[in-house]
Design an enzyme around this catalytic site. Structure first.
Site, mmCIF file in Angstrom:
data_model
loop_
_atom_site.group_PDB
_atom_site.id
_atom_site.type_symbol
_atom_site.label_atom_id
_atom_site.label_comp_id
_atom_site.label_asym_id
_atom_site.label_seq_id
_atom_site.Cartn_x
_atom_site.Cartn_y
_atom_site.Cartn_z
ATOM 1 N N ALA A 36 0.836 -1.206 0.000
ATOM 2 C CA ALA A 36 0.000 0.000 0.000
ATOM 3 C C ALA A 36 0.870 1.255 0.000
ATOM 4 C CB ALA A 36 -0.918 0.006 1.217
ATOM 5 N N GLU A 37 1.984 1.183 0.726
ATOM 6 C CA GLU A 37 2.894 2.323 0.776
ATOM 7 C C GLU A 37 3.540 2.522 -0.593
ATOM 8 O OE1 GLU A 37 3.304 4.616 2.749
ATOM 9 O OE2 GLU A 37 5.210 5.505 2.096
ATOM 10 N N ASP A 39 2.192 1.722 -3.440
ATOM 11 C CA ASP A 39 1.150 2.296 -4.299
ATOM 12 C C ASP A 39 1.027 3.800 -4.075
ATOM 13 O OD1 ASP A 39 0.700 -0.216 -5.217
ATOM 14 O OD2 ASP A 39 -1.086 -0.584 -3.992
ATOM 15 N N SER A 84 25.744 -18.364 -30.113
ATOM 16 C CA SER A 84 25.099 -19.428 -29.344
ATOM 17 C C SER A 84 26.171 -20.295 -28.698
ATOM 18 C CB SER A 84 24.195 -20.255 -30.245
ATOM 19 O OG SER A 84 24.944 -20.719 -31.339
ATOM 20 N N LEU A 85 25.746 -21.301 -27.986
ATOM 21 C CA LEU A 85 26.665 -22.188 -27.269
ATOM 22 C C LEU A 85 26.624 -23.568 -27.902
ATOM 23 C CD1 LEU A 85 25.584 -21.262 -23.636
ATOM 24 C CD2 LEU A 85 27.803 -20.755 -24.647
ATOM 25 N N GLU A 117 26.782 -21.919 -14.293
ATOM 26 C CA GLU A 117 25.499 -21.215 -14.107
ATOM 27 C C GLU A 117 24.362 -22.079 -14.637
ATOM 28 O OE1 GLU A 117 26.006 -17.915 -16.719
ATOM 29 O OE2 GLU A 117 27.761 -17.165 -15.660
ATOM 30 N N LYS A 119 21.363 -22.887 -17.166
ATOM 31 C CA LYS A 119 20.979 -22.451 -18.504
ATOM 32 C C LYS A 119 19.484 -22.150 -18.446
ATOM 33 C CE LYS A 119 21.556 -23.304 -23.389
ATOM 34 N NZ LYS A 119 20.196 -22.983 -23.852
ATOM 35 N N ASP A 121 15.769 -21.217 -19.369
ATOM 36 C CA ASP A 121 14.968 -21.569 -20.543
ATOM 37 C C ASP A 121 14.014 -20.421 -20.852
ATOM 38 O OD1 ASP A 121 14.171 -23.051 -22.634
ATOM 39 O OD2 ASP A 121 13.070 -24.558 -21.491
ATOM 40 N N GLU A 177 18.642 -13.326 -19.825
ATOM 41 C CA GLU A 177 17.492 -14.091 -20.290
ATOM 42 C C GLU A 177 16.209 -13.502 -19.707
ATOM 43 O OE1 GLU A 177 18.660 -16.495 -22.241
ATOM 44 O OE2 GLU A 177 17.198 -18.131 -22.314
ATOM 45 N N TYR A 227 17.126 -12.444 -15.841
ATOM 46 C CA TYR A 227 18.389 -12.748 -15.163
ATOM 47 C C TYR A 227 19.541 -12.392 -16.085
ATOM 48 C CZ TYR A 227 16.125 -15.087 -11.314
ATOM 49 O OH TYR A 227 15.376 -15.346 -10.207
ATOM 50 N N LYS A 318 23.361 -29.987 -21.382
ATOM 51 C CA LYS A 318 21.898 -30.053 -21.359
ATOM 52 C C LYS A 318 21.381 -31.149 -20.419
ATOM 53 C CE LYS A 318 19.740 -27.831 -24.054
ATOM 54 N NZ LYS A 318 19.611 -27.558 -25.475
ATOM 55 N N CYS A 416 -17.673 -50.374 -18.683
ATOM 56 C CA CYS A 416 -16.337 -50.454 -18.094
ATOM 57 C C CYS A 416 -15.500 -51.496 -18.839
ATOM 58 C CB CYS A 416 -16.475 -50.825 -16.619
ATOM 59 S SG CYS A 416 -14.922 -51.229 -15.828
ATOM 60 N N CYS A 419 -14.948 -54.625 -16.346
ATOM 61 C CA CYS A 419 -15.989 -55.552 -15.885
ATOM 62 C C CYS A 419 -17.250 -55.517 -16.744
ATOM 63 C CB CYS A 419 -16.346 -55.283 -14.428
ATOM 64 S SG CYS A 419 -17.328 -53.798 -14.186
ATOM 65 N N CYS A 434 -17.253 -46.259 -13.372
ATOM 66 C CA CYS A 434 -17.820 -47.585 -13.580
ATOM 67 C C CYS A 434 -18.833 -47.821 -12.463
ATOM 68 C CB CYS A 434 -16.701 -48.608 -13.502
ATOM 69 S SG CYS A 434 -17.286 -50.280 -13.191
ATOM 70 N N CYS A 440 -16.681 -55.095 -9.955
ATOM 71 C CA CYS A 440 -15.590 -54.728 -10.871
ATOM 72 C C CYS A 440 -14.233 -55.120 -10.285
ATOM 73 C CB CYS A 440 -15.628 -53.223 -11.129
ATOM 74 S SG CYS A 440 -14.332 -52.690 -12.268
HETATM 75 S S1 IVH Z 1 26.069 -17.272 -22.290
HETATM 76 C C1 IVH Z 1 28.705 -16.654 -25.982
HETATM 77 N N1 IVH Z 1 24.760 -18.047 -20.144
HETATM 78 O O1 IVH Z 1 21.580 -20.047 -24.221
HETATM 79 C C2 IVH Z 1 27.909 -17.118 -24.823
HETATM 80 N N2 IVH Z 1 23.665 -18.198 -22.234
HETATM 81 O O2 IVH Z 1 22.960 -21.128 -26.894
HETATM 82 C C3 IVH Z 1 26.515 -16.668 -24.906
HETATM 83 N N3 IVH Z 1 21.351 -19.038 -22.092
HETATM 84 O O3 IVH Z 1 20.284 -18.008 -26.479
HETATM 85 C C4 IVH Z 1 25.541 -17.207 -23.965
HETATM 86 N N4 IVH Z 1 21.308 -19.300 -19.922
HETATM 87 O O4 IVH Z 1 19.930 -17.070 -24.203
HETATM 88 C C5 IVH Z 1 24.721 -17.897 -21.476
HETATM 89 N N5 IVH Z 1 23.718 -18.686 -18.143
HETATM 90 C C6 IVH Z 1 23.686 -18.515 -19.488
HETATM 91 C C7 IVH Z 1 22.528 -18.840 -20.241
HETATM 92 C C8 IVH Z 1 22.568 -18.668 -21.622
HETATM 93 C C9 IVH Z 1 20.617 -19.414 -21.041
HETATM 94 C C10 IVH Z 1 20.892 -19.079 -23.515
HETATM 95 C C11 IVH Z 1 21.119 -17.816 -24.251
HETATM 96 C C12 IVH Z 1 21.389 -18.216 -25.672
HETATM 97 C C13 IVH Z 1 21.628 -19.684 -25.577
HETATM 98 C C14 IVH Z 1 23.012 -20.012 -26.102
#
Ligand code: IVH
Length: 692
Positions: A36-37, A39, A84-85, A117, A119, A121, A177, A227, A318, A416, A419, A434, A440
């Protein structure tokens, strides 16, 4: 009225304070003021900005919502590509990655430190801050250019619009992400289900659908989270020399960073982290699909560099996918111990969540309808942790042509499958059942245990283990079979001494003599508990009268409504149940017949009374016994069917209800007058022992 300077100063103070509380609430999950504070602060800000519109700044918390809907997203090029990774799926993949890293650094004997860390989603996003101010945000897109989603990103409360004063570099690109927490996803889908809106298959789809909304007002309602996991373009700042240090630095700038991050050493450290995180995976507030390992020292990262589109210094390890596509080959049902028919999709076997899955629950008809699952459909199956696999949704694009018909359990299973008894769906209930009850096999053990229970036929010694053995050996199928058991058969069961076999037989024999109420209760008719069984016994008096009653007649019994009447009727008209009832009678199960008829002759015959408050002379038990002796019935609640309400001192809400429903009211004297010369029984209807 404030001067312009005063307004400016107050606005700045308010914005800083509000953003601080946003941070406490959305990033640290540790608010320090009541909602409330908060707001109140927001309202003050909005009112002041309404007075001074020229003082509104893009980083004002009021601007998190309020941008108009866009026609399309602008394309933005990433100054540094968002790569990408590469993926690792096995321990060997991780060991090989670590070896490549050590060799790449030219010191194969030296263990490497990694930042590990989760990963996340969700969707990758880049946030750009110019001298501490959020200036734009872009999706990853194809890695080289993405979409400008600044207006939507502003609505994400955990993303700072402005960095703490004096700490901001000239330019800072933070990467991370955007995701939806599991609880927010559940809430969103629950709302969508209630309002007939779009239901998302998983939190990632929900996050993507919400972020890529042209109308930021919709994004704002969706509760997204962010994050940070790294940086892109940075100017005018000395970055810490390690990934772990960069994460701590970002946390200091009030970016949300996960507490699940660790610094570990060597491949064994990575694998231990993977297992530890995997064990907690389902307890995390967000979904993850793996762990990400990054060489901790930035200088080492630079030495290792990139191959093609992925870094050599990092890898994604993964977890087994929890969702997969497969085809529904058939829809069948399981019959549970209570007779409920649970639909199950028989699937083309698919590897998901670490195992091969060929069945998934569809819960009930409502779920089949809601997801519109049909035989032949391609579906998303999900197996998360040890949870039973379920069908999340249908891939409509892959529905066969012509489309298969909608699936109805009752049409496919009018009887059923276990039975052959009729199946029914009671009005207002989600489950289809049933009606085979006593007969049964799927319900056999449950039905037998209930039949033998203390308040039913009271067969002492017939517990779960014994019922299991009797049924599994084929010695008992229905309650009637119990009365055919003999000593040699029972004593031949392992772990059964002759003495206990004899005791059990005696208990079974004793149960032959019972009451009609107990017998009806023992049948295990759905929706018929002890009280209703007693009502039925009192009302009909004889079993044959009950067996002959139609649904309307059944509803004349006090407190039996249409649902219960239908359920009694279905059960008693199922031929298999009838056969068991006859077999029980033939086995010598008996009771005093005609009690109902005799009762119908008393002065309160067929009347239902309700007692409330303290009567001057009679105890509650005495009053009840008197009424029953006069052929009446005492009910616990007042309804339109109540004939009299007997009111004493300090009556409860039943009195108000009686007045509201305009039921005749009596005091103790009035009750006694009605009773005429019925003799007053002692409490509980039994003679008490005199102890002194
Ligand atoms: S580092 C060059 N850290 O994974 C390194 N990526 O295939 C770049 N993802 O689409 C990514 N958690 O969105 C990194 N702790 C994390 C992650 C992360 C999720 C995703 C990222 C990217 C995909 C890489």
């Amino acid at each position: 009225m404030l001067t312009r300077e005063q307004a400016q100063a107050r606005l700045q103070a308010l914005r800083a304070e509000i953003e601080y509380h946003n941070y406490r609430y959305y990033v640290l999950d540790d608010p320090v003021i009541p909602d409330a504070e908060f707001d109140r602060l927001m309202q003050e800000l909005i009112a002041l900005e309404a007075q001074w519109p020229e003082l509104i700044t893009p980083d004002s918390p009021s601007q998190r919502v309020g941008a108009p809907p866009a026609k399309e997203f602008r394309e933005v090029r990433h100054a540094i590509p968002m790569l990408s990774l590469n993926n690792a799926f096995t321990d060997e993949d991780v060991i090989a990655f670590d070896r490549r890293v050590r060799e790449g650094l030219g010191q194969p004997e030296v263990s490497v430190e990694y930042a590990a860390e989760p990963k996340f989603d969700g969707l990758a996003i880049a946030l750009h801050y110019e001298r501490g101010l959020l200036v734009f945000a872009a999706t990853r897109g194809d890695g080289y250019s993405g979409e400008d989603v600044t207006a939507n990103v502003r609505t994400v409360r955990s993303i700072p619009l402005r960095l703490p004063d004096g700490q901001a570099p000239d330019w800072l690109e933070v990467r991370g992400e955007v995701l939806m927490l599991k609880r927010d996803f559940e809430r969103l889908n629950a709302q969508a289900r209630a309002s007939g809106g779009k239901v998302f298959a998983n939190p990632r789809n929900a996050a993507a659908g919400s972020l890529r909304q042209l109308d930021p007002a919709i994004t704002a309602q969706r509760r997204l989270t962010f994050y940070a996991y790294g940086v892109g373009r940075v100017e005018g700042a000395q970055l810490p020399p390690t990934q772990a240090g960069i994460m701590d630095w970002l946390a200091g700038l009030r970016f949300p960073v996960t507490t699940e991050r660790r610094v570990v050493t060597g491949a064994q450290g990575l694998l231990a982290y993977y297992r530890e995180l995997g064990a907690r995976r389902h307890d995390l507030p967000y979904e993850i699909d793996g762990a990400v390992y990054k060489v901790n020292r930035v200088a080492d990262q630079e030495r290792l560099g990139f191959v093609a589109r992925a870094p050599r210094f990092a890898i994604a390890h993964k977890y087994p996918a929890e969702e997969a596509l497969t085809v529904v080959e058939a829809i069948e049902v399981n019959v549970g111990r209570t007779g409920a028919l649970t639909p199950v999709a028989r699937l083309k076997p698919v590897f998901v969540g670490g195992v091969t899955v060929s069945n998934a629950t569809l819960h009930n008809q409502d779920e089949i309808d809601r997801k519109d699952v049909r035989v032949g459909d391609t579906v998303i199956v999900r197996r998360a942790g040890d949870v039973i696999p379920e069908v999340v949704g249908v891939v409509l694009e892959r529905r066969p042509v012509p489309p298969p018909p909608r699936f109805s359990i009752l049409e496919h299973y009018p009887v059923c499958p276990v039975c052959g008894s009729r199946t029914v769906r009671e009005p207002g209930e989600a489950v289809i059942r049933c009606t085979g009850g006593l007969y049964c096999p799927a319900q056999r053990k449950q039905a037998l245990l209930h039949f033998a229970s203390r308040r039913a036929m009271d067969i002492e010694g017939l517990g779960e283990k014994l019922v299991d053995r009797l049924v599994d050996r084929g010695l008992v199928a229905t309650p009637a079979d119990l009365y055919r058991l003999d000593l040699p058969t029972l004593a031949a069961l392992e772990r059964m001494a002759e003495k206990s076999a004899g005791n059990l037989l005696a208990a079974i024999d004793r149960s032959r003599h019972t009451t009609l109420a107990r017998f009806i209760y023992a049948l295990g008719i759905p929706n018929v508990g002890e009280a209703t069984a007693a009502d039925l016994a009192r009302h009909f008096g004889r079993l044959d009268a009950l067996l002959a009653a139609d649904v309307e007649t059944l509803q004349q019994v006090p407190e039996v409504g249409p649902v219960v009447a239908q359920s009694i009727h279905d059960f008693l008209h199922e031929p298999h149940n009838r056969a068991v009832i006859e077999a029980l009678r033939a086995a010598g199960v008996h009771w005093e017949e005609g009690g109902g008829a005799a009762v119908r002759t008393g002065p309160l015959a067929g009347k239902t009374l309700v007692l409330t408050g303290t009567l001057p002379h009679l105890s509650r038990e005495q009053a009840k016994a008197l009424i029953e002796a006069a052929g009446g019935k005492v009910s616990g609640s007042v309804s339109a069917k109540t004939d009299y309400v007997v009111v004493g001192a300090d009556p409860g809400s039943k009195y108000d209800k009686a007045l509201a429903l305009n039921r005749p009211i009596l005091d103790e004297e009035g009750l006694l007058r009605l009773l005429g010369d019925t003799p007053i029984p002692s409490p509980g209807g039994q003679d008490k022992e005199v102890t002194s």
